[in-house]
Scaffold this motif. Structure first.
Motif, PDB file in Angstrom:
ATOM      1  N   ASP A 193       0.833  -1.216   0.000  1.00  0.00           N
ATOM      2  CA  ASP A 193       0.000   0.000   0.000  1.00  0.00           C
ATOM      3  C   ASP A 193       0.860   1.255   0.000  1.00  0.00           C
ATOM      4  O   ASP A 193       0.544   2.235  -0.680  1.00  0.00           O
ATOM      5  N   THR A 194       1.935   1.235   0.773  1.00  0.00           N
ATOM      6  CA  THR A 194       2.840   2.377   0.845  1.00  0.00           C
ATOM      7  C   THR A 194       3.525   2.601  -0.496  1.00  0.00           C
ATOM      8  O   THR A 194       3.651   3.738  -0.963  1.00  0.00           O
ATOM      9  N   LEU A 195       3.962   1.531  -1.135  1.00  0.00           N
ATOM     10  CA  LEU A 195       4.614   1.648  -2.442  1.00  0.00           C
ATOM     11  C   LEU A 195       3.636   2.178  -3.491  1.00  0.00           C
ATOM     12  O   LEU A 195       4.011   2.971  -4.350  1.00  0.00           O
ATOM     13  N   PHE A 196       2.373   1.767  -3.408  1.00  0.00           N
ATOM     14  CA  PHE A 196       1.353   2.273  -4.320  1.00  0.00           C
ATOM     15  C   PHE A 196       1.179   3.784  -4.133  1.00  0.00           C
ATOM     16  O   PHE A 196       1.157   4.534  -5.107  1.00  0.00           O
ATOM     17  N   LEU A 197       1.069   4.228  -2.874  1.00  0.00           N
ATOM     18  CA  LEU A 197       0.921   5.658  -2.596  1.00  0.00           C
ATOM     19  C   LEU A 197       2.141   6.449  -3.055  1.00  0.00           C
ATOM     20  O   LEU A 197       2.011   7.567  -3.552  1.00  0.00           O
ATOM     21  N   LEU A 198       3.316   5.872  -2.914  1.00  0.00           N
ATOM     22  CA  LEU A 198       4.544   6.527  -3.376  1.00  0.00           C
ATOM     23  C   LEU A 198       4.526   6.689  -4.894  1.00  0.00           C
ATOM     24  O   LEU A 198       4.874   7.749  -5.421  1.00  0.00           O
ATOM     25  N   ALA A 199       4.087   5.651  -5.588  1.00  0.00           N
ATOM     26  CA  ALA A 199       3.992   5.727  -7.054  1.00  0.00           C
ATOM     27  C   ALA A 199       2.991   6.804  -7.468  1.00  0.00           C
ATOM     28  O   ALA A 199       3.254   7.583  -8.396  1.00  0.00           O
ATOM     29  N   GLU A 200       1.861   6.879  -6.786  1.00  0.00           N
ATOM     30  CA  GLU A 200       0.860   7.914  -7.076  1.00  0.00           C
ATOM     31  C   GLU A 200       1.435   9.308  -6.811  1.00  0.00           C
ATOM     32  O   GLU A 200       1.194  10.234  -7.576  1.00  0.00           O
ATOM     33  N   PHE A 201       2.196   9.449  -5.727  1.00  0.00           N
ATOM     34  CA  PHE A 201       2.831  10.720  -5.382  1.00  0.00           C
ATOM     35  C   PHE A 201       3.751  11.173  -6.514  1.00  0.00           C
ATOM     36  O   PHE A 201       3.688  12.316  -6.958  1.00  0.00           O
ATOM     37  N   PHE A 202       4.577  10.269  -7.018  1.00  0.00           N
ATOM     38  CA  PHE A 202       5.516  10.641  -8.070  1.00  0.00           C
ATOM     39  C   PHE A 202       4.825  10.868  -9.417  1.00  0.00           C
ATOM     40  O   PHE A 202       5.349  11.604 -10.254  1.00  0.00           O
ATOM     41  N   LYS A 203       3.659  10.286  -9.641  1.00  0.00           N
ATOM     42  CA  LYS A 203       2.917  10.545 -10.877  1.00  0.00           C
ATOM     43  C   LYS A 203       2.566  12.026 -11.010  1.00  0.00           C
ATOM     44  O   LYS A 203       2.518  12.559 -12.111  1.00  0.00           O
ATOM     45  N   VAL A 204       2.302  12.674  -9.871  1.00  0.00           N
ATOM     46  CA  VAL A 204       1.941  14.092  -9.893  1.00  0.00           C
ATOM     47  C   VAL A 204       3.064  14.921 -10.502  1.00  0.00           C
ATOM     48  O   VAL A 204       2.826  15.919 -11.166  1.00  0.00           O
ATOM     49  N   PHE A 205       4.298  14.485 -10.326  1.00  0.00           N
ATOM     50  CA  PHE A 205       5.454  15.199 -10.872  1.00  0.00           C
ATOM     51  C   PHE A 205       5.612  14.957 -12.377  1.00  0.00           C
ATOM     52  O   PHE A 205       6.480  15.549 -13.002  1.00  0.00           O
ATOM     53  N   GLY A 206       4.782  14.098 -12.956  1.00  0.00           N
ATOM     54  CA  GLY A 206       4.896  13.738 -14.364  1.00  0.00           C
ATOM     55  C   GLY A 206       4.239  14.706 -15.329  1.00  0.00           C
ATOM     56  O   GLY A 206       4.079  14.388 -16.499  1.00  0.00           O
ATOM     57  N   ASP A 207       3.849  15.875 -14.862  1.00  0.00           N
ATOM     58  CA  ASP A 207       3.188  16.858 -15.714  1.00  0.00           C
ATOM     59  C   ASP A 207       4.002  18.151 -15.676  1.00  0.00           C
ATOM     60  O   ASP A 207       4.229  18.716 -14.604  1.00  0.00           O
ATOM     61  N   SER A 208       4.432  18.629 -16.845  1.00  0.00           N
ATOM     62  CA  SER A 208       5.315  19.803 -16.891  1.00  0.00           C
ATOM     63  C   SER A 208       4.626  21.069 -16.381  1.00  0.00           C
ATOM     64  O   SER A 208       5.279  21.939 -15.799  1.00  0.00           O
ATOM     65  N   THR A 209       3.319  21.179 -16.555  1.00  0.00           N
ATOM     66  CA  THR A 209       2.616  22.354 -16.023  1.00  0.00           C
ATOM     67  C   THR A 209       2.675  22.363 -14.502  1.00  0.00           C
ATOM     68  O   THR A 209       2.942  23.400 -13.883  1.00  0.00           O
ATOM     69  N   ARG A 210       2.449  21.215 -13.896  1.00  0.00           N
ATOM     70  CA  ARG A 210       2.529  21.147 -12.436  1.00  0.00           C
ATOM     71  C   ARG A 210       3.941  21.426 -11.949  1.00  0.00           C
ATOM     72  O   ARG A 210       4.136  22.121 -10.940  1.00  0.00           O
ATOM     73  N   ILE A 211       4.939  20.938 -12.666  1.00  0.00           N
ATOM     74  CA  ILE A 211       6.336  21.207 -12.290  1.00  0.00           C
ATOM     75  C   ILE A 211       6.616  22.704 -12.380  1.00  0.00           C
ATOM     76  O   ILE A 211       7.258  23.283 -11.489  1.00  0.00           O
ATOM     77  N   ARG A 212       6.131  23.353 -13.416  1.00  0.00           N
ATOM     78  CA  ARG A 212       6.336  24.805 -13.562  1.00  0.00           C
ATOM     79  C   ARG A 212       5.686  25.559 -12.400  1.00  0.00           C
ATOM     80  O   ARG A 212       6.267  26.505 -11.858  1.00  0.00           O
ATOM     81  N   ILE A 213       4.489  25.137 -12.021  1.00  0.00           N
ATOM     82  CA  ILE A 213       3.806  25.766 -10.892  1.00  0.00           C
ATOM     83  C   ILE A 213       4.605  25.558  -9.608  1.00  0.00           C
ATOM     84  O   ILE A 213       4.811  26.493  -8.825  1.00  0.00           O
ATOM     85  N   LEU A 214       5.076  24.337  -9.395  1.00  0.00           N
ATOM     86  CA  LEU A 214       5.864  24.059  -8.188  1.00  0.00           C
ATOM     87  C   LEU A 214       7.126  24.909  -8.145  1.00  0.00           C
ATOM     88  O   LEU A 214       7.489  25.437  -7.085  1.00  0.00           O
ATOM     89  N   TYR A 215       7.792  25.053  -9.280  1.00  0.00           N
ATOM     90  CA  TYR A 215       9.011  25.874  -9.307  1.00  0.00           C
ATOM     91  C   TYR A 215       8.707  27.347  -9.065  1.00  0.00           C
ATOM     92  O   TYR A 215       9.486  28.040  -8.415  1.00  0.00           O
TER      93      TYR A 215
END
Length: 120
Positions: free
Chosen positions: A31-53
């Motif tokens: 379950d923890t590994l699944f949540l970690l994978a979901e967490f890193f999926k959020v970083f897979g979008d360049s628009t979201r990365i630009r917003i975070l930066y």
């Protein structure tokens, strides 16, 4: 020209049972590994990365982010909802304006480590 792909594998079967068991003991729950994978999926979008930066520098409202990145307020709001639900950003209301910032220093560190890794 040989176009066959070489596959890296052991030349004979030899399981190192002690090593495998040690890794299994240290491996997080599924379950923890699944949540970690979901967490890193959020970083897979360049628009979201630009917003975070952008938020890495200072807190910003939706209007500021939209103007800064050349996006519509609707597009920014949508991405902020995703980032907020993943606990990457937090919101603070000041009168009628909502300001967004990185949720905590971990997010700042993740972004720094990503850039550091790419620059190696």
């Amino acid at each position: 020209m040989d176009t066959k792909k070489t596959i890296e594998k052991c030349e004979f079967l030899c399981v190192h049972e002690d090593v495998v068991q040690e890794v299994l003991r240290k491996m997080p729950e599924e379950d923890t590994l699944f949540l970690l994978a979901e967490f890193f999926k959020v970083f897979g979008d360049s628009t979201r990365i630009r917003i975070l930066y952008a938020l890495r520098e200072t807190e910003l409202c939706v209007c500021d982010i939209a103007n800064l990145l050349g996006l519509t307020q609707t597009a920014v709001s949508h991405q902020l909802r995703v980032l907020k639900s993943s606990k990457l950003v937090k919101a603070r209301r000041n009168g009628k304006t909502v300001f967004y910032s990185l949720d905590d220093n971990h997010i700042h560190n993740i972004l720094d480590m990503g850039i550091c890794h790419l620059e190696e």
